[in-house]
Design an enzyme around this catalytic site. Structure first.
Site, mmCIF file in Angstrom:
data_model
loop_
_atom_site.group_PDB
_atom_site.id
_atom_site.type_symbol
_atom_site.label_atom_id
_atom_site.label_comp_id
_atom_site.label_asym_id
_atom_site.label_seq_id
_atom_site.Cartn_x
_atom_site.Cartn_y
_atom_site.Cartn_z
ATOM 1 N N HIS A 139 -0.290 -77.229 -7.011
ATOM 2 C CA HIS A 139 -0.780 -77.362 -5.649
ATOM 3 C C HIS A 139 -1.739 -78.532 -5.500
ATOM 4 C CE1 HIS A 139 0.562 -73.178 -5.978
ATOM 5 N NE2 HIS A 139 0.750 -73.213 -4.683
ATOM 6 N N HIS A 178 3.220 -71.479 6.700
ATOM 7 C CA HIS A 178 3.150 -70.828 5.391
ATOM 8 C C HIS A 178 3.210 -69.303 5.472
ATOM 9 C CE1 HIS A 178 1.811 -70.046 1.223
ATOM 10 N NE2 HIS A 178 2.146 -71.305 0.968
ATOM 11 N N HIS A 186 7.625 -77.159 3.557
ATOM 12 C CA HIS A 186 6.968 -75.927 3.108
ATOM 13 C C HIS A 186 6.603 -75.059 4.313
ATOM 14 C CE1 HIS A 186 5.465 -73.537 -0.120
ATOM 15 N NE2 HIS A 186 4.171 -73.689 0.138
ATOM 16 N N ASP A 193 2.576 -78.267 -3.753
ATOM 17 C CA ASP A 193 2.662 -77.489 -2.522
ATOM 18 C C ASP A 193 1.379 -77.563 -1.702
ATOM 19 O OD1 ASP A 193 5.047 -76.717 -3.661
ATOM 20 O OD2 ASP A 193 4.739 -74.581 -3.333
ATOM 21 N N ASP A 194 1.523 -77.215 -0.414
ATOM 22 C CA ASP A 194 0.429 -76.896 0.512
ATOM 23 C C ASP A 194 -0.325 -78.097 1.054
ATOM 24 O OD1 ASP A 194 1.168 -74.323 0.005
ATOM 25 O OD2 ASP A 194 -0.640 -73.759 -1.091
ATOM 26 N N TYR A 226 5.261 -68.511 -0.972
ATOM 27 C CA TYR A 226 5.254 -67.335 -1.840
ATOM 28 C C TYR A 226 6.593 -67.155 -2.574
ATOM 29 C CZ TYR A 226 1.557 -66.455 1.567
ATOM 30 O OH TYR A 226 0.473 -66.590 2.403
#
Length: 391
Positions: free
Chosen positions: A307, A205, A201, A150-151, A243
């Site tokens: 991540h 965010h 994603h 992620d991210d 989240y």
């Protein structure tokens, strides 16, 4: 220029990457149920530039022409393409989007719903409150570990991509839209060089259940549009809510408007905190957790939340990788473990772009079930009773 691109506002080519602030969360192990969406899903019309074989030329990744028209900092709703708004309105009119009020952020705990709306009820079914909606992905198949991050893209992504390529591994990258704009070269490496799977994603965010219907469309739509324009016209098939915050309303918009499958996880290392001023974990603790999971039972398989956010989080994966290999785990991307395509109109990042191939019908639109925490998640609930949430 397409009809979609023509209605977009011109934006600055200077963007700031998003480094999300996360909270604690628990993990669930519901049964995996797979579904596929129809060939004629409206999403194909939302991003189509013309006949699929018309040889459309897209602006080169990283050029001003490529980034023009996209929001700079927020997922702008004022300039949404009318096709997206019309698609949302059509689904709402058909009863496809539950009339659930937006939640309220609660300072690090689970989002709160207005009085009368139980987050664990089948009507709301908030994933942050451990409610599982039929058709979402939480587990990998037996003996499989789903590789996803992620991210990204972020500066730390470069060493991750080099490591994956050197070990002939493919992963799914749940990218933040504004980070793609900030790091186009890293995006190109993940997609074109490594031929990894690119997923959504969101644009900035946020906690998605705190957003209105139009704001949800903007967060997902802008990200899908940028990925579509940067991958030769591929339409993403998977998304992961920031989240882990989704519910029946948000999930329905993602599915019914954009054709997306929602992906969660069944284990979490809290690796995102390693670069925080007060980390909630350590490299040693993550290695201990990984050893426990990778040497333990293989049913269900592992879908670990990881991540590409920092050098430390990337190193945690690389340190655990030899255990994945030595313990006989089959390493697959999310699409590979789901036994399907990575995109709605292309099998993967190297295959031809073509109409989606349907082999089954989706489940009931509003099916939901309440998740029963595993012994591991129950233990963690005791450790962090007032700040449980998904990432």
């Amino acid at each position: 220029m397409s009809c979609l691109t023509a209605v977009l506002l011109t934006a600055s080519a200077v963007y700031a990457s998003v480094t999300p602030t996360h909270g604690f969360h628990t993990e669930d192990t519901p049964l995996h149920t797979m579904w596929y969406h129809e060939d004629d899903h409206p999403v194909h019309a939302l991003f189509k530039r013309g006949p699929l074989d018309d040889g459309v030329s897209y602006s080169a990744i990283g050029t001003p022409e490529w980034s023009a028209g996209f929001p700079r900092d927020i997922a702008d709703t004022a300039s949404l393409p009318q096709a997206w708004v019309d698609a949302l309105n059509a689904v709402v009119a058909a009863g496809g989007i539950p009339d659930i009020p937006v939640s309220i952020e609660s300072g690090g705990a689970n989002p709160i719903y207005p009085s009368g709306y139980d987050p664990t009820s089948p009507i709301v079914c908030s994933s942050a409150w451990n409610c599982v909606i039929t058709g979402d992905l939480w587990n990998a198949p037996e003996s499989v570990i789903g590789l996803s991050f992620d991210d990204g893209p972020q500066p730390a992504s470069e060493q991750l991509y080099e490591f994956l390529a050197s070990n002939s591994e493919h992963a799914t990258h749940f990218f933040i839209g504004t980070n793609i704009l900030q790091y186009p070269d890293l995006f190109r490496t993940a997609f074109a060089t490594n031929q990894d799977d690119i997923a959504v994603h969101t644009w900035t965010h946020p906690y998605m259940t705190t957003k209105t219907n139009l704001e949800v469309v903007a967060e997902i739509g802008w990200t899908m549009e940028l990925i579509h324009n940067s991958t030769g016209g591929r339409i993403p098939k998977y998304w992961r809510p920031p989240y882990g915050d989704s519910d029946m309303r948000v999930r329905a918009i993602a599915k019914e408007v954009f054709g997306l499958i929602t992906v969660f996880w069944n284990q979490d290392t809290d690796d995102w905190t390693l670069s925080e001023p007060n980390p909630a974990t350590s490299a040693a603790k993550i290695q201990q957790q990984m050893t426990q999971w990778l040497t333990g039972p293989k049913n269900p398989g592992l879908l670990i939340l990881e991540h590409e956010l920092s050098d430390q989080s990337v190193k945690s994966f690389m340190d655990a990788y030899p255990l994945m290999v030595s313990n006989g785990w089959k390493r697959l991307s999310v699409a590979q473990m789901d036994a399907g395509s990575a995109y709605q109109n292309s099998r993967n990042s190297a295959s031809q772009v073509s109409p989606a191939n349907i082999i089954a019908q989706p489940p009931s639109r509003l099916g939901a079930s309440i998740a029963q925490p595993s012994p591991r998640s129950a233990k963690r609930c005791v450790a962090f009773p007032s700040v449980l949430m998904h990432l």
